[in-house]
Design a protein around this motif. Sequence first.
Motif, short mmCIF file in Angstrom:
data_model
loop_
_atom_site.label_atom_id
_atom_site.label_comp_id
_atom_site.label_asym_id
_atom_site.label_seq_id
_atom_site.Cartn_x
_atom_site.Cartn_y
_atom_site.Cartn_z
N LEU B 403 0.85 -1.19 0.00
CA LEU B 403 0.00 0.00 0.00
C LEU B 403 0.89 1.24 0.00
O LEU B 403 1.86 1.31 0.74
CB LEU B 403 -0.91 0.00 1.23
N GLN B 404 0.53 2.19 -0.85
CA GLN B 404 1.29 3.43 -0.95
C GLN B 404 0.35 4.60 -0.76
O GLN B 404 -0.83 4.51 -1.09
CB GLN B 404 1.93 3.54 -2.35
N GLU B 405 0.89 5.69 -0.25
CA GLU B 405 0.08 6.90 -0.14
C GLU B 405 0.29 7.77 -1.36
O GLU B 405 1.42 7.93 -1.84
CB GLU B 405 0.47 7.68 1.12
N ILE B 406 -0.81 8.29 -1.89
CA ILE B 406 -0.66 9.24 -3.00
C ILE B 406 -1.36 10.54 -2.62
O ILE B 406 -2.28 10.56 -1.79
CB ILE B 406 -1.23 8.70 -4.33
N ASN B 407 -0.91 11.59 -3.26
CA ASN B 407 -1.52 12.90 -3.01
C ASN B 407 -2.57 13.18 -4.07
O ASN B 407 -2.35 12.94 -5.25
CB ASN B 407 -0.45 14.00 -3.05
N GLU B 408 -3.73 13.65 -3.63
CA GLU B 408 -4.80 14.02 -4.56
C GLU B 408 -4.99 15.52 -4.46
O GLU B 408 -4.85 16.11 -3.39
CB GLU B 408 -6.10 13.29 -4.18
N ARG B 409 -5.33 16.08 -5.61
CA ARG B 409 -5.50 17.53 -5.61
C ARG B 409 -6.78 17.97 -4.90
O ARG B 409 -6.89 19.08 -4.42
CB ARG B 409 -5.54 18.04 -7.05
N GLY B 410 -7.74 17.10 -4.85
CA GLY B 410 -9.02 17.48 -4.25
C GLY B 410 -9.92 18.11 -5.29
O GLY B 410 -9.73 17.94 -6.49
N GLY B 411 -10.90 18.86 -4.83
CA GLY B 411 -11.89 19.43 -5.74
C GLY B 411 -13.27 19.18 -5.17
O GLY B 411 -13.40 18.50 -4.14
N HIS B 412 -14.30 19.71 -5.82
CA HIS B 412 -15.68 19.57 -5.33
C HIS B 412 -15.76 20.00 -3.86
O HIS B 412 -16.37 19.34 -3.04
CB HIS B 412 -16.20 18.14 -5.48
N GLY B 413 -15.10 21.09 -3.54
CA GLY B 413 -15.18 21.59 -2.17
C GLY B 413 -14.17 20.99 -1.22
O GLY B 413 -14.10 21.35 -0.06
N HIS B 414 -13.36 19.99 -1.69
CA HIS B 414 -12.32 19.43 -0.84
C HIS B 414 -10.98 20.06 -1.16
O HIS B 414 -10.70 20.37 -2.30
CB HIS B 414 -12.19 17.92 -1.07
N GLY B 415 -10.15 20.17 -0.17
CA GLY B 415 -8.78 20.60 -0.39
C GLY B 415 -7.93 19.40 -0.77
O GLY B 415 -8.46 18.29 -0.90
N PRO B 416 -6.64 19.58 -0.98
CA PRO B 416 -5.75 18.46 -1.27
C PRO B 416 -5.78 17.45 -0.11
O PRO B 416 -5.93 17.83 1.05
CB PRO B 416 -4.37 19.11 -1.38
N PHE B 417 -5.66 16.17 -0.45
CA PHE B 417 -5.66 15.13 0.59
C PHE B 417 -4.80 13.97 0.12
O PHE B 417 -4.41 13.91 -1.06
CB PHE B 417 -7.09 14.66 0.90
N THR B 418 -4.44 13.09 1.05
CA THR B 418 -3.70 11.89 0.66
C THR B 418 -4.60 10.67 0.88
O THR B 418 -5.47 10.68 1.75
CB THR B 418 -2.43 11.71 1.50
N ARG B 419 -4.38 9.65 0.06
CA ARG B 419 -5.11 8.40 0.26
C ARG B 419 -4.21 7.23 -0.11
O ARG B 419 -3.18 7.40 -0.76
CB ARG B 419 -6.41 8.38 -0.54
N GLN B 420 -4.64 6.05 0.35
CA GLN B 420 -3.85 4.84 0.09
C GLN B 420 -4.30 4.16 -1.19
O GLN B 420 -5.51 4.12 -1.48
CB GLN B 420 -4.07 3.84 1.23
N ILE B 421 -3.34 3.61 -1.91
CA ILE B 421 -3.68 2.74 -3.04
C ILE B 421 -2.75 1.53 -3.02
O ILE B 421 -1.68 1.56 -2.42
CB ILE B 421 -3.54 3.45 -4.40
N ALA B 422 -3.18 0.47 -3.69
CA ALA B 422 -2.32 -0.71 -3.84
C ALA B 422 -1.33 -0.44 -4.96
O ALA B 422 -1.67 0.19 -5.97
CB ALA B 422 -3.17 -1.94 -4.17
N GLU B 423 -0.09 -0.91 -4.75
CA GLU B 423 0.91 -0.77 -5.80
C GLU B 423 1.53 -2.13 -6.07
O GLU B 423 1.86 -2.87 -5.15
CB GLU B 423 1.98 0.23 -5.35
#
Lengths: 194, 463, 71
Positions: B403-423
């Motif tokens: 599992l790796q953390e990636i950064n997401e830009r956000g949008g739809h009222g959310h700010g940038p956030f990180t989430r986990q994905i399988a690699e």
Amino acid sequence: MKKRVGVFVCECGTNIAATVDTQQVAEYAKTLPGVVYATNYKYMCSDPGQELIRTAIKEQNLEQVVVASCSPRMHEKTFRNAVEGGGINGYMFEMVNIREQNSWVHHDRQEATKKAEDLVRMGVAKVLRNQPLKISTIPVTKRAMVIGGGIAGMQAALDIAEAGHRVILVEKEASIGGKMTQLDKTFPTMDCAA
Amino acid sequence: MVAVAQHPNIELITLAEVVKVTGYIGNFNVTIKKKAKYVDWDLCNGCGTCIDKCPTKKIKDEFDFGMGLRPAIHKLFPQAVPGKPYIDPLNCTKLTKDKCGICEKVCPTGAIRYNDVDQLVTEEVGAIVMATGYDSFNWQDAYGEYGYGKYPDVISGLEFERLVSAGGPTQGKILRPSDGKEPKHIAFIKCVGSRDDTKGKSYCSRACCMYTAKHAYQVKTKIEDSEAYVFYMDVRTAGKNYEEFYQRALNAGAKYIRGRVSKIYPRGDKLILKTEDTLMGMALEVEADMVVLATAMVPAAGAVQLAKTIGFSVDKDGFFQEAHPKLQPVETFTAGVYLAGTCQGPKDIPDTVAQASGAAVKVCGMFSKNELVTEAMVSEVDISKCSGCGLCVPICPYGAISLQEINERGGHGHGPFTRQIAEINSSLCQGCGACLPACRTTALNLKGFTNDQLVSEVDALCL
Amino acid sequence: MSIDTQTTFKPKIIVFACNWCSYAAADLAGLNHYEYPADVRIIRTPCSGRMDPMLVLRAFNRGADGVLLSG
């Protein structure tokens, strides 16, 4: 992705042709969606057979190839190379097993031919969804580690070292030799263990 | 042994264990813990003066199973390779009580280092051969009927080897551990821990029939007027010249009795074995001076943990799992890790040597290439679908998913956030596709065998 | 080895066979010319671990009379 499938039905001498009507299978293949070219040939894996595939890919602008012949466990690599020789990605290719899993295990010509047609239909359906794949390579550190310095570890380390590669032999005790050093003479020759 | 130490291509690291392995085929990073020896082996010339002068001489020698004694600074055995001594920190009075220091004074090269500590080193290697061997089944815990180890003259086959060895505590004379007398009647019990589902292991340990035949033969030829009784379930001599060797033991006068021993108890200075002869159909009582148990082979202590550290599987008994029982007997499911000897399963010396050479050839074959081609048909992750649930991670037999953390830009009222994905590590992935059914969001797919492709095959066949 | 073929019912049987064992075994049956009914259609999978229950249901849904998973 353009859909231009070529189907090549192998007779394998009489191995397939005796039980399966390969010409009928090729004719049937031409009716399948996406198929623009189909033919049968005596030995598809032979040089002229592979040349047939390479030429057809170029002349017919084929994008996908299905070979109906022996088991992919036998000649998948051969035909993948042939397909690449024709100028398209080797993974835009599927193999259909109409020998080991058809002509050799059935004797009713009609049923076997029908089965071959079904299998070719399966192969064409799959190949239409194939994507070009890339092989990547990774470097090799030519140095081995052997964990355990008993008979097995010493033998493996010596063999690898003799072949000219560096070996690190890791042993948890203060000496190599393992259980062998505790043994007296060993069966069946009764020579000494050390 | 000496050939190994002298080979210019072999680097020996003894008193060491593997603590961490990262990487993959062709590119492993192995961290090794070198334990403190308290002697600088680069300076030590192996003269042995320290061993002679060490005043703490009465430590039970583990190499001889406590039947002999050794000093605190010692070699594992006199012909040890490398032939240099080390200090046993638990028994050295300098290290435990800061008294003594004699070895430092007598050492002609100044090699003693009382302040030595464990060291971690990391080595880069392309392939790993596992050769961790076996341990003897701990019969004392399981076999109450044989005395749980409280009768000194009931010993294991390996202890017998030390007694009969010229380099052993008795210089090769077979003597009873209890009183040092020569035993006349010696009983051998086979399958102690092997082929015994209730108390031991279900498997056959393969070497015991032969070494017991050897022991019986040695008793008959070394001790005059001796008797060697061998209690057996079956005699298995599958191997070149093995049956002939067994016949040799029989011809020497070894008495083979088919039956299990149900109890051993002392009477005077003798041991009484209650048993049966199943071929004669009668109960027996046999008097013996010494009993030797052919104990099962079990995986070496720590082997299961080591397999976990490196990342390959073990079988139900803790032996290392080969990739295929017939077709890939030296490979593991982890590419680049190979097996040799009894760590993979019980076997004798000829089979061990053969398998070790097999493993070496696999390594050399790999080293004959400058680059390794990775499997093209590997799993891939659609990160837009992956929820990072991690269900696929433990499913992968090759440890290729993390599992790796990636950064997401956000949008739809959310700010940038990180989430986990399988690699997927495509160098480790072998393309089995076992992760796909575990994926709830169909984010995983296997190139060359995609869901779409297999469904289209089913549909085409069912037309 | 033979299987009774004197029946009029022609089922549609889909087999999912692991490339490393069952698919190879089916090839071996071919090498030995072991005859069996022609109603069987084998789909090669890279491993039986690849099998998704969805594929089995799909086969039944499309009219398969039997599905054999082998690996």
